[in-house]
Design an enzyme around this catalytic site. Structure first.
Site, PDB file in Angstrom:
ATOM      1  N   GLU A  12       0.832  -1.193   0.000  1.00 13.03           N
ATOM      2  CA  GLU A  12       0.000   0.000   0.000  1.00 13.03           C
ATOM      3  C   GLU A  12       0.875   1.255   0.000  1.00 13.03           C
ATOM      4  O   GLU A  12       1.835   1.367   0.771  1.00 13.03           O
ATOM      5  CB  GLU A  12      -0.872  -0.056   1.255  1.00 13.03           C
ATOM      6  CG  GLU A  12      -1.794   1.094   1.493  1.00 13.03           C
ATOM      7  CD  GLU A  12      -2.596   0.920   2.782  1.00 13.03           C
ATOM      8  OE1 GLU A  12      -3.569   1.668   2.964  1.00 13.03           O
ATOM      9  OE2 GLU A  12      -2.248   0.025   3.599  1.00 13.03           O
ATOM     10  N   LYS A  43      -9.049   2.493  -2.050  1.00 16.69           N
ATOM     11  CA  LYS A  43      -9.314   1.747  -0.830  1.00 16.69           C
ATOM     12  C   LYS A  43     -10.762   1.990  -0.410  1.00 16.69           C
ATOM     13  O   LYS A  43     -11.239   3.121  -0.369  1.00 16.69           O
ATOM     14  CB  LYS A  43      -8.351   2.192   0.258  1.00 16.69           C
ATOM     15  CG  LYS A  43      -8.377   1.373   1.534  1.00 16.69           C
ATOM     16  CD  LYS A  43      -7.232   1.812   2.438  1.00 16.69           C
ATOM     17  CE  LYS A  43      -7.083   0.946   3.662  1.00 16.69           C
ATOM     18  NZ  LYS A  43      -5.886   1.317   4.449  1.00 16.69           N
ATOM     19  N   CYS A  78      -5.408  -3.326   2.370  1.00 12.22           N
ATOM     20  CA  CYS A  78      -5.185  -3.408   3.811  1.00 12.22           C
ATOM     21  C   CYS A  78      -6.471  -3.516   4.623  1.00 12.22           C
ATOM     22  O   CYS A  78      -7.057  -4.577   4.749  1.00 12.22           O
ATOM     23  CB  CYS A  78      -4.346  -2.222   4.267  1.00 12.22           C
ATOM     24  SG  CYS A  78      -3.607  -2.499   5.918  1.00 12.22           S
ATOM     25  N   GLY A 103      -4.327 -60.458  11.233  1.00 13.44           N
ATOM     26  CA  GLY A 103      -2.947 -60.118  11.527  1.00 13.44           C
ATOM     27  C   GLY A 103      -2.379 -59.121  10.538  1.00 13.44           C
ATOM     28  O   GLY A 103      -1.195 -58.801  10.578  1.00 13.44           O
ATOM     29  N   GLY A 104      -3.247 -58.625   9.634  1.00 11.21           N
ATOM     30  CA  GLY A 104      -2.846 -57.589   8.689  1.00 11.21           C
ATOM     31  C   GLY A 104      -3.251 -56.206   9.172  1.00 11.21           C
ATOM     32  O   GLY A 104      -3.933 -56.044  10.195  1.00 11.21           O
ATOM     33  N   SER A 145      -7.470 -55.159   9.249  1.00 10.90           N
ATOM     34  CA  SER A 145      -8.251 -55.742  10.337  1.00 10.90           C
ATOM     35  C   SER A 145      -7.734 -55.265  11.692  1.00 10.90           C
ATOM     36  O   SER A 145      -8.507 -55.151  12.650  1.00 10.90           O
ATOM     37  CB  SER A 145      -8.232 -57.272  10.250  1.00 10.90           C
ATOM     38  OG  SER A 145      -6.917 -57.780  10.402  1.00 10.90           O
ATOM     39  N   ASN A 153     -24.803 -63.766  13.505  1.00  7.33           N
ATOM     40  CA  ASN A 153     -26.204 -64.190  13.687  1.00  7.33           C
ATOM     41  C   ASN A 153     -26.379 -65.004  14.972  1.00  7.33           C
ATOM     42  O   ASN A 153     -27.353 -64.814  15.708  1.00  7.33           O
ATOM     43  CB  ASN A 153     -26.671 -65.022  12.499  1.00  7.33           C
ATOM     44  CG  ASN A 153     -26.852 -64.204  11.226  1.00  7.33           C
ATOM     45  OD1 ASN A 153     -26.906 -64.735  10.137  1.00  7.33           O
ATOM     46  ND2 ASN A 153     -26.946 -62.891  11.352  1.00  7.33           N
ATOM     47  N   THR A 160     -13.495 -54.515   7.315  1.00  2.00           N
ATOM     48  CA  THR A 160     -12.077 -54.178   7.456  1.00  2.00           C
ATOM     49  C   THR A 160     -11.482 -53.530   6.202  1.00  2.00           C
ATOM     50  O   THR A 160     -10.379 -52.992   6.254  1.00  2.00           O
ATOM     51  CB  THR A 160     -11.253 -55.435   7.791  1.00  2.00           C
ATOM     52  OG1 THR A 160     -11.396 -56.381   6.719  1.00  2.00           O
ATOM     53  CG2 THR A 160     -11.745 -56.069   9.083  1.00  2.00           C
ATOM     54  N   TRP A 198      -9.763 -53.834  -5.163  1.00  2.00           N
ATOM     55  CA  TRP A 198      -8.956 -54.935  -4.645  1.00  2.00           C
ATOM     56  C   TRP A 198      -9.686 -55.563  -3.444  1.00  2.00           C
ATOM     57  O   TRP A 198      -9.281 -55.475  -2.296  1.00  2.00           O
ATOM     58  CB  TRP A 198      -7.564 -54.437  -4.251  1.00  2.00           C
ATOM     59  CG  TRP A 198      -6.596 -55.529  -3.885  1.00  2.00           C
ATOM     60  CD1 TRP A 198      -6.130 -55.815  -2.652  1.00  2.00           C
ATOM     61  CD2 TRP A 198      -5.969 -56.458  -4.774  1.00  2.00           C
ATOM     62  NE1 TRP A 198      -5.260 -56.877  -2.694  1.00  2.00           N
ATOM     63  CE2 TRP A 198      -5.152 -57.285  -3.991  1.00  2.00           C
ATOM     64  CE3 TRP A 198      -6.049 -56.683  -6.147  1.00  2.00           C
ATOM     65  CZ2 TRP A 198      -4.389 -58.310  -4.539  1.00  2.00           C
ATOM     66  CZ3 TRP A 198      -5.284 -57.711  -6.700  1.00  2.00           C
ATOM     67  CH2 TRP A 198      -4.464 -58.510  -5.902  1.00  2.00           C
TER      68      TRP A 198
END
Length: 638
Positions: free
Chosen positions: A46, A115, A172, A355-356, A359, A453, A462, A472
């Site tokens: 300015e 301004k 400003c 174990g992955g 999950s 059930n 998961t 996938w």
């Protein structure tokens, strides 16, 4: 400027108060430096031609004449330069004096704007010298620096060579006002706001100023370049620190403070226009007489990127932010599951624990939901279902994790059931094809559903967001559950959440989580080799860090394949060759389009981030959409 990128800068020249010729020389030098660095749009402070702190000298014709001569010199010496520059100077019009921004390019004044909000409080006495613009001022013709020019209270400058680039200015205090001009300017089409400022520095003000700039860029869905006065202004009562900032839609791209010179980054106009198209609450009001437009053009050239582009867009770069984000994601996902357990009166939660990584995250979220409900974690049934590809390592990790969380643990070996099924359908055991793999996944899902059930419980899904994007997952196998807590969490974030939980918990749980993190990602559907996992997912579908990067920019921002590839090459550097990036990008688009049918019937699951693929929420796509246009573009890049 290809792909919507435009290099912009906020500049602070070192000036002398009331020495207009000296200041012109500093401004010209800064403009030339900007051009040398490829800048196309430059904002300067300015009243930088005279200095902001001239006081009653602003009423002296000598100073005002000097400012005009300085502007004429700047125009003359930059007439061959491509950069569009906004600079501040006092301008006389209709017997009043205005604090103005002049937008110039190649020796021409494209727009002149006063301004809007002129302060008269505290240390700021601008109303003593400068008038606030009136409706009568708009379109007023005058001569400035020996050139005819029209005053425009709210000018817009549209770029003819960069689609979507429309530039507006405010000065400003305009930003501090309850209704800044930038709100109207962006509603009328401005994607880039330049703020010419002279904001003094006091303790704590920088944080507030930063929040204003980033917040306004988010609210207006725009890029915002804030150029602040600095060294050379009078220090009689105030100090100016040259606090320069470049923000885009709530993100601070670059910042400079306590220095002169340039602060540079690139804005992404294509990203901004996409977001405005996506958000139907962002609507333009009808135009009115307060908007004035002009046009500029830039020479077409490649914009060298310097702006931050993270190779892991789903994970915050700052360590403190990462910890806060992890806690937040766990809480959001657990709250979703808590509600579903309460609503269905489910007596237990059934988790297939392999174990992955996926999950593991699912059972951690489930344990947190049980804590929120005040339930004993014995109500969580963790089921491991070893078959032909299960290794001792993953089986052991699943059992240890369940025990440490206090969950009930059950093993159901599905090998005999799958072999009987193979015999029923005539599938030879030595034919290890997609049927061999998917039959195991579907048998596991049947076991989980039947156990749920039996116990009046829910099967907790998961599968993660990355797997859904690539398809996938086995249709009606791990693809299906009664509530999918990981459905909007990408694989890179799954890994990060597990690592954060390992560090947070420590002890035995931390140890088993770290070993799970060290285990290759695998569905374990093919027999192991020498006791080790034989089927590694990333060898087959590609690195998840690449697919998550592609997913973020292709889905969240709608970028074309060409731009996604360019950003990947920039973000990953030398870690992957261009050929490798292109190979997996082609694979991403092929799989993303062909596997939409799996996403069209997803179970419910909580959205935790900005990207989700629920057919009921963020992603509506026909299952038979063709990928040809996207793949053709990639073939051209080959």
């Amino acid at each position: 400027m290809r792909d919507g990128f435009v290099k912009v800068a906020a500049g602070t020249p070192k000036i002398r108060v009331a020495d207009c010729d000296y200041n012109a020389g500093q401004i010209i030098a800064l403009v030339r430096e900007a051009v040398a660095q490829g800048v196309k749009v430059l904002a300067l402070p300015e009243l930088c031609v005279t200095g902001y702190t001239c006081g009653d000298l602003f009423l002296q014709p000598t100073l005002l004449d000097g400012a005009e001569r300085a502007l004429a010199r700047i125009l003359e010496e930059t007439r061959e330069l491509d950069v569009l520059t906004a600079l501040g100077l006092p301008v006389r019009c209709q017997n009043k004096l205005y604090n103005c921004a002049a937008i110039i390019q190649k020796g021409t004044i494209l727009a002149l704007a006063p301004k809007t909000h002129v302060p008269n409080y505290g240390e700021f006495y601008e109303a003593r010298w400068f008038a606030s613009p009136s409706e009568k001022l708009n379109g007023c013709e005058l001569e400035l620096a020996r050139l005819p020019v029209r005053m425009a209270t709210h000018p817009l400058v549209e770029c003819g060579t960069v689609p979507g680039l429309v530039i507006g200015v405010e000065i400003c205090e305009d930003l501090w006002a309850p209704a800044p001009p930038s709100v109207r300017l962006t509603a009328e089409g401005a994607t880039l706001i330049l703020n010419l400022s002279a904001s003094d520095e006091v303790a704590g003000k920088a944080d507030y100023r930063r929040s204003l700039v980033t917040g306004q860029s988010a609210r207006c869905l725009c890029a915002y370049v804030y150029a602040d006065a600095g060294e050379g202004e009078s220090s009689t009562d105030l100090v100016f620190a040259g606090h320069n900032m470049i923000a885009e839609n709530g993100t601070l791209l670059a910042e400079g403070r306590f220095s002169t010179g340039l602060t540079i980054s690139e804005i992404d106009v294509q990203r901004l226009t996409y977001e405005r198209q996506r958000m139907n609450t962002y609507a333009s009001p009808p135009g009115d007489e307060y908007i004035f437009s002009d046009y500029c053009k830039f020479e077409r050239e490649e914009t060298a990127l310097t702006r931050p582009v993270s190779p892991t867009p789903f994970i915050p770069a700052d360590r403190a932010d990462r910890a806060e984000r992890c806690e937040e994601i766990f809480t959001i996902a657990a709250l979703g599951l808590k509600k579903r357990l309460e609503h269905t009166n489910a007596s237990c939660a059934v988790v297939g624990l392999s174990g992955g990584l996926d999950s593991t995250l699912a059972i951690l979220i489930t344990a947190k939901a049980f804590d929120m409900l005040g339930r004993d974690s014995k109500g969580i049934l963790a089921v491991t279902m070893p078959c032909f590809g299960t290794t001792r390592r993953t089986r052991s990790n699943a059992e240890i994790l369940a025990q440490e969380l206090g969950a009930e643990f059950m093993e159901v070996n599905i090998g005999a059931a799958v072999e009987r099924h193979f015999a029923d359908i005539g599938q030879p055991m030595d034919r290890q094809d997609v049927t061999f793999e998917n039959a195991q996944a579907r048998e596991r899902t049947q076991v989980l559903m039947d156990l749920a059930n039996q116990r009046g419980g829910l099967v907790i899904g998961t599968g993660d967001l990355s797997e859904l994007a690539l398809g996938w997952c086995t249709y009606n196998g791990d693809h299906m559950s009664m509530y999918a807590v990981n459905a909007s969490i990408p694989k890179t974030l799954v890994r990060h959440l597990a690592a954060w939980e390992a560090e947070r918990r420590g002890g035995a749980i931390g140890g088993v989580l770290r070993d799970i993190l060290d285990t290759p990602v695998s569905p374990e559907l093919l027999p192991p080799k020498d006791g080790e996992i034989a089927q590694k997912t990333e060898d087959l579908v590609g690195p998840y860090e690449l697919h998550d990067f592609y997913l973020y920019y292709a889905v969240r921002w709608g970028f074309p394949p060409r731009k996604v590839l360019r950003l990947a090459a920039y973000a990953f550097g030398d870690r992957y060759s261009r050929e490798t990036l292109l190979k997996w990008l082609k694979s991403f688009y092929r799989r993303f389009f062909s596997q939409q049918f799996k996403r069209s019937c997803l179970p419910d699951g909580p959205k935790v981030g900005s990207v989700a693929l629920s057919p009921r929420g963020d992603w509506r796509m026909p299952s038979d959409a063709a990928a040809k246009l996207w793949l053709d573009e990639l073939e051209e890049l080959s």
